[in-house]
Write a protein that holds these residues in place. Structure first.
Motif, PDB file in Angstrom:
ATOM      1  N   ASN A  63     -21.631 -20.972  37.174  1.00 42.35           N
ATOM      2  CA  ASN A  63     -21.002 -19.721  36.769  1.00 42.35           C
ATOM      3  C   ASN A  63     -21.397 -18.551  37.655  1.00 42.35           C
ATOM      4  O   ASN A  63     -21.027 -17.413  37.370  1.00 42.35           O
ATOM      5  CB  ASN A  63     -21.337 -19.417  35.309  1.00 42.35           C
ATOM      6  CG  ASN A  63     -20.535 -20.321  34.388  1.00 42.35           C
ATOM      7  OD1 ASN A  63     -19.331 -20.208  34.319  1.00 42.35           O
ATOM      8  ND2 ASN A  63     -21.215 -21.239  33.733  1.00 42.35           N
ATOM      9  N   GLY A  64     -22.157 -18.821  38.711  1.00 43.33           N
ATOM     10  CA  GLY A  64     -22.494 -17.765  39.661  1.00 43.33           C
ATOM     11  C   GLY A  64     -23.280 -16.626  39.043  1.00 43.33           C
ATOM     12  O   GLY A  64     -23.105 -15.466  39.420  1.00 43.33           O
ATOM     13  N   CYS A  65     -24.176 -16.954  38.103  1.00 51.36           N
ATOM     14  CA  CYS A  65     -24.965 -15.894  37.455  1.00 51.36           C
ATOM     15  C   CYS A  65     -25.792 -15.121  38.474  1.00 51.36           C
ATOM     16  O   CYS A  65     -26.077 -13.932  38.287  1.00 51.36           O
ATOM     17  CB  CYS A  65     -25.887 -16.498  36.403  1.00 51.36           C
ATOM     18  SG  CYS A  65     -25.003 -17.445  35.157  1.00 51.36           S
ATOM     19  N   ALA A  66     -26.167 -15.825  39.579  1.00 47.18           N
ATOM     20  CA  ALA A  66     -27.014 -15.170  40.577  1.00 47.18           C
ATOM     21  C   ALA A  66     -26.268 -14.072  41.330  1.00 47.18           C
ATOM     22  O   ALA A  66     -26.877 -13.316  42.075  1.00 47.18           O
ATOM     23  CB  ALA A  66     -27.550 -16.199  41.564  1.00 47.18           C
ATOM     24  N   ALA A  67     -24.938 -13.969  41.138  1.00 46.71           N
ATOM     25  CA  ALA A  67     -24.207 -12.874  41.780  1.00 46.71           C
ATOM     26  C   ALA A  67     -24.645 -11.530  41.207  1.00 46.71           C
ATOM     27  O   ALA A  67     -24.497 -10.502  41.860  1.00 46.71           O
ATOM     28  CB  ALA A  67     -22.702 -13.065  41.602  1.00 46.71           C
ATOM     29  N   CYS A  68     -25.155 -11.515  39.987  1.00 50.83           N
ATOM     30  CA  CYS A  68     -25.519 -10.249  39.336  1.00 50.83           C
ATOM     31  C   CYS A  68     -26.966 -10.182  38.873  1.00 50.83           C
ATOM     32  O   CYS A  68     -27.413  -9.128  38.434  1.00 50.83           O
ATOM     33  CB  CYS A  68     -24.628  -9.997  38.132  1.00 50.83           C
ATOM     34  SG  CYS A  68     -22.910  -9.794  38.542  1.00 50.83           S
TER      35      CYS A  68
END
Lengths: 293, 470
Positions: A63-68
């Motif tokens: 889910n690309g949590c590391a984007a934020c």
């Protein structure tokens, strides 16, 4: 440079250098890293994540949590903190006078101003931190004097910095990520840092509610809602024990319940397994807390 | 006429040999640029209405933002840069493109790889490493296609008549060697079943990100500018020695950057990074002097054409470099680290610098590729304005949001206004790229129709009478 070989040579020198420095050297330095020993303990750090939490890391990645969110707490340094625990028979006024009498000591010269300021605002409530200094010798001298005067005090080592204690109690260190793949350090803090979120917000229900409706627990949260990680279904013969307890404006229609899917449970297990709360040689602090989750 | 002149291939013939490969590279790049910017606009909408895509797993910010970034770099920047590089190599060699079929096949493989990568990210298959989100299959396709195109480029380079290399050659050749090295290293160490341990993954990821976004884009962008600026300004590059100095210092210092100051890694890594960033000011000054002395006082008027693009792009490059230095300087790093400031620098590098320089080059090349020229030549000027406004709004607001956020101790609310203005910046870029897409697609369709007509006319034409025996 007169021919293609010269360019080739330039690239090999420049990129080869940084390849050796930033790829090979860290691999050699950290590639055989083992678990670290927790300070004043025989336990090792980190513990392998549980199976559910390991799967949760993959949900976090997908889910690309590391984007934020980052997973790295920064620290400026450490400080020694002298805390007054008990005055025994001394009165607060007498204690103040006693501390003022210490101001002539050369070893306390550096901290007299801050000490005076702290004591001015102090009304006798205990325990209270009377001195924070980056010089351990000063803190030790102070606590020796206090001990001689018959009052009870403790000296702690604490980490200092903007991220502390808001997001964690010590800096993130390389050892924290020993078992992770992929390591999700992140580059951008749109939301808070998550390196110690398991110790900071240990309630799994809170985490699930937050994923379902971020604005429920954080007003004006910019976090997208992850409703697709939940099932909204008709209540059967009895409500599911997993169903979220939601306030009116977030709850589904009557007769329906919100149940986390497997991914949501795994993700929360991973979030709760994110802890940076064991004192290590490279990131010391006291008092020592248990490393076991 | 002596024999030396006989050997020279006419410019028209060189352009014709580049036609099909370049259209394949540019056409796909235009498509991915539009799709990438569309995804970026959608991602940015999250900050207006976070609930928007709550039921749509593939449209959350964590899916859209990496997909958009990857499309901008792998979908647009690299193939467009390679197309311009092929043309410059053919022109500098004064030879036709060698094996033009190879880049055509490679371009299509490349775009297929990007498509696979995009689909995988949106379905949640991202590898979780910045700029390396594409899965192994896509990475393999990209790697093979790059090497194929590089093969054709180097073969063309080998055909050159003058043995001496031009400054543009150094930068572009270095870029051809740079990408396979960093891309293979990063993929073999990270996107595999046996990755390196712990934070070493993050270190290699940062090393790759810097080498791709800062160094690779700089090598190609500056190389292209060093070819076109003197050509358009009508005076030689000032000077070859400065360019050599800039080249060496850029690749020596630029490649040691990327490790954040507070990262949980051995302390010598961020320290090296800070030191190299400081030294980066040397190539930046050298490049600024070269561009300024080459362009200043040139009789060329810009009028919104390629010359404007190149000048604006090079200014953006210097700014982007300075932002990189500012964010790596230990004093300021604490304020802007992990904020939108870093994103502002990245987008300035990709869109403000690279995309604008490459568009300048493409608008110089495109009219020569096909006889008809551009179908809508006025779009060039309009697109320049869209891109300038986009750069200003996007980079300005993100940098502002970053500093504000850093000062407010990462309060998410501090950045929100800047992020909403940034949506406008993305939209301007989207409009600008649509203009380019329309131009190149109409151009390609016209050319294909003309081609079809010729073929039909040839088929329909009666056989010559002399062949027919009574």
């Amino acid at each position: 440079m007169r021919n293609g070989f010269a360019v080739f040579f330039a690239v090999v020198v420049a990129l080869g250098g940084s390849w050796l420095g930033f790829v090979v050297a860290p691999t050699v330095q950290l590639g055989k890293a083992k678990q670290a020993l927790i300070l004043n303990s025989t336990d090792t750090w980190p513990q392998q994540r549980t199976g559910e939490a390991t799967l949760g890391l993959q949900v976090y990645r997908a889910n690309g949590c590391a984007a934020c969110h980052t997973e790295q707490i920064r620290q400026d340094g450490v400080a020694a903190e002298v805390t007054l625990i008990a005055l025994n028979k001394t009165k607060p006024e007498d204690f103040k006078a006693f501390v003022q009498s210490l101001f002539i000591l050369p070893e306390l010269a550096k901290v007299t101003n801050t000490l005076a300021a702290t004591l001015n605002g102090w009304k006798g409530d205990l325990p209270t931190t009377i001195l924070v200094t980056d010089d351990k010798a000063v803190a030790d001298a102070m606590s020796d004097r206090l001990k001689a005067a018959g009052v009870k005090s403790e000296t702690h080592i604490v980490a200092t910095g903007e991220d502390i204690p808001r997001w964690g109690i010590r800096r993130s260190v390389a050892a924290d990520f020993l078992y992770d793949f992929p390591v999700q350090l992140g580059n951008l803090r749109v939301g808070p840092d998550l390196a110690d979120v398991g110790a900071r917000l240990p309630d799994a229900n809170w985490q699930l509610q937050h994923l379902y409706a971020p604005t429920l627990s954080v007003t004006n949260s910019a976090m997208p809602s992850f409703k697709f990680l939940f099932d909204v279904r008709k209540i059967g013969s009895a409500p599911s024990p997993d169903a979220l307890n939601l306030p009116k404006q977030f709850a589904p229609a009557d007769g329906y319940e919100v149940v986390p899917k497997l991914e949501a449970k795994e993700l929360v297990a991973y979030l709760l397994s994110l802890r940076a709360d064991a004192p290590l040689y490279e990131a010391p602090f006291s008092p020592i807390t248990s490393a076991k989750p | 006429m002596n024999s030396a002149e006989n050997n020279l291939v006419s410019a028209a013939k060189i352009d014709a040999s580049c036609r099909v490969p370049l259209l394949a590279l540019f056409g796909g790049a235009a498509l991915w640029l539009v799709v990438g910017l569309l995804l970026a606009v959608l991602a940015s909408l999250t900050f207006h209405a976070p609930e928007m895509f709550a039921h749509c797993p593939f449209a959350t910010y964590g899916h859209l933002a990496p997909a958009a970034n990857d499309l901008l770099v792998y979908g647009f920047a690299i193939p467009a840069g390679l197309g311009v590089l092929l043309w410059i190599f053919a022109r500098l060699s004064q030879a036709e493109l060698v094996l033009p079929l190879i880049p055509v096949v490679a371009a299509n493989l490349w775009h297929l790889g990007v498509f696979i990568g995009l689909a995988t990210i949106l379905c949640g298959g991202s590898s979780g490493f910045t700029w390396l989100e594409f899965p192994r299959a896509a990475a393999m396709l990209l790697g093979v296609s790059f090497v194929l195109i590089a093969f054709s480029a180097v073969a063309t380079f080998g055909q050159r008549k003058a043995r001496e290399l031009y400054p543009a050659h150094w930068f572009l050749l270095a870029a051809l060697l740079w990408f396979p090295w960093i891309y293979s290293t990063a993929n073999l160490f990270l996107v595999t079943t046996w990755p390196v341990r712990g934070v070493t993954q993050a270190i290699i990821n940062w090393w790759f990100a810097d080498n791709l976004i800062f160094v690779w884009l700089a090598l190609v962008g500056v190389g292209v500018a060093f070819y076109f600026l003197p050509k358009i300004a009508g005076r030689p590059l000032h000077s070859r020695f400065y360019a050599l100095f800039a080249f060496w210092t850029l690749i020596l210092f630029g490649t040691w950057i990327g490790i954040p100051q507070g990262a949980p890694v051995p302390a010598w890594l961020p320290t090296t990074n800070a030191f190299a960033s400081l030294l980066l000011v040397i190539p930046l000054i050298a490049i600024a002097v070269i561009v300024f002395k080459t362009v200043w006082g040139a009789p060329t008027v810009c009028k919104g054409g390629p010359f404007c693009y190149l000048r604006f792009g090079m200014t953006a490059f210097i700014l982007s470099g300075l932002m990189l230095i500012a964010s790596a300087c230990p004093e300021h790093a604490r304020t802007v680290e992990f904020t939108w400031f870093g994103q502002a620098q990245t987008q300035l590098q990709i869109l403000g610098f690279f995309a604008i320089v490459i568009f300048g080059a493409i608008y110089e090349i495109l009219p020569r590729l096909l006889d008809g020229g551009l179908p809508f030549p006025k779009f060039v000027r309009v697109q320049h304005w869209f891109f300038m406004l986009g750069t200003l709004l996007l980079v300005g607001s993100l940098a502002f949001a970053g500093v504000k956020q850093g000062r407010a101790a990462y309060d998410p609310a501090a950045a929100i206004m800047g992020l909403r203005i940034a949506t406008m910046g993305w939209t301007f870029f989207l409009f600008g790229s649509l203009l380019f897409a329309v131009n190149i697609f109409v151009m390609t369709i016209r050319w294909k129709l003309a081609l079809a007509k010729t073929v039909i006319a040839y088929i329909k034409s009666p056989l010559e009478t002399s062949e027919v025996k009574p």
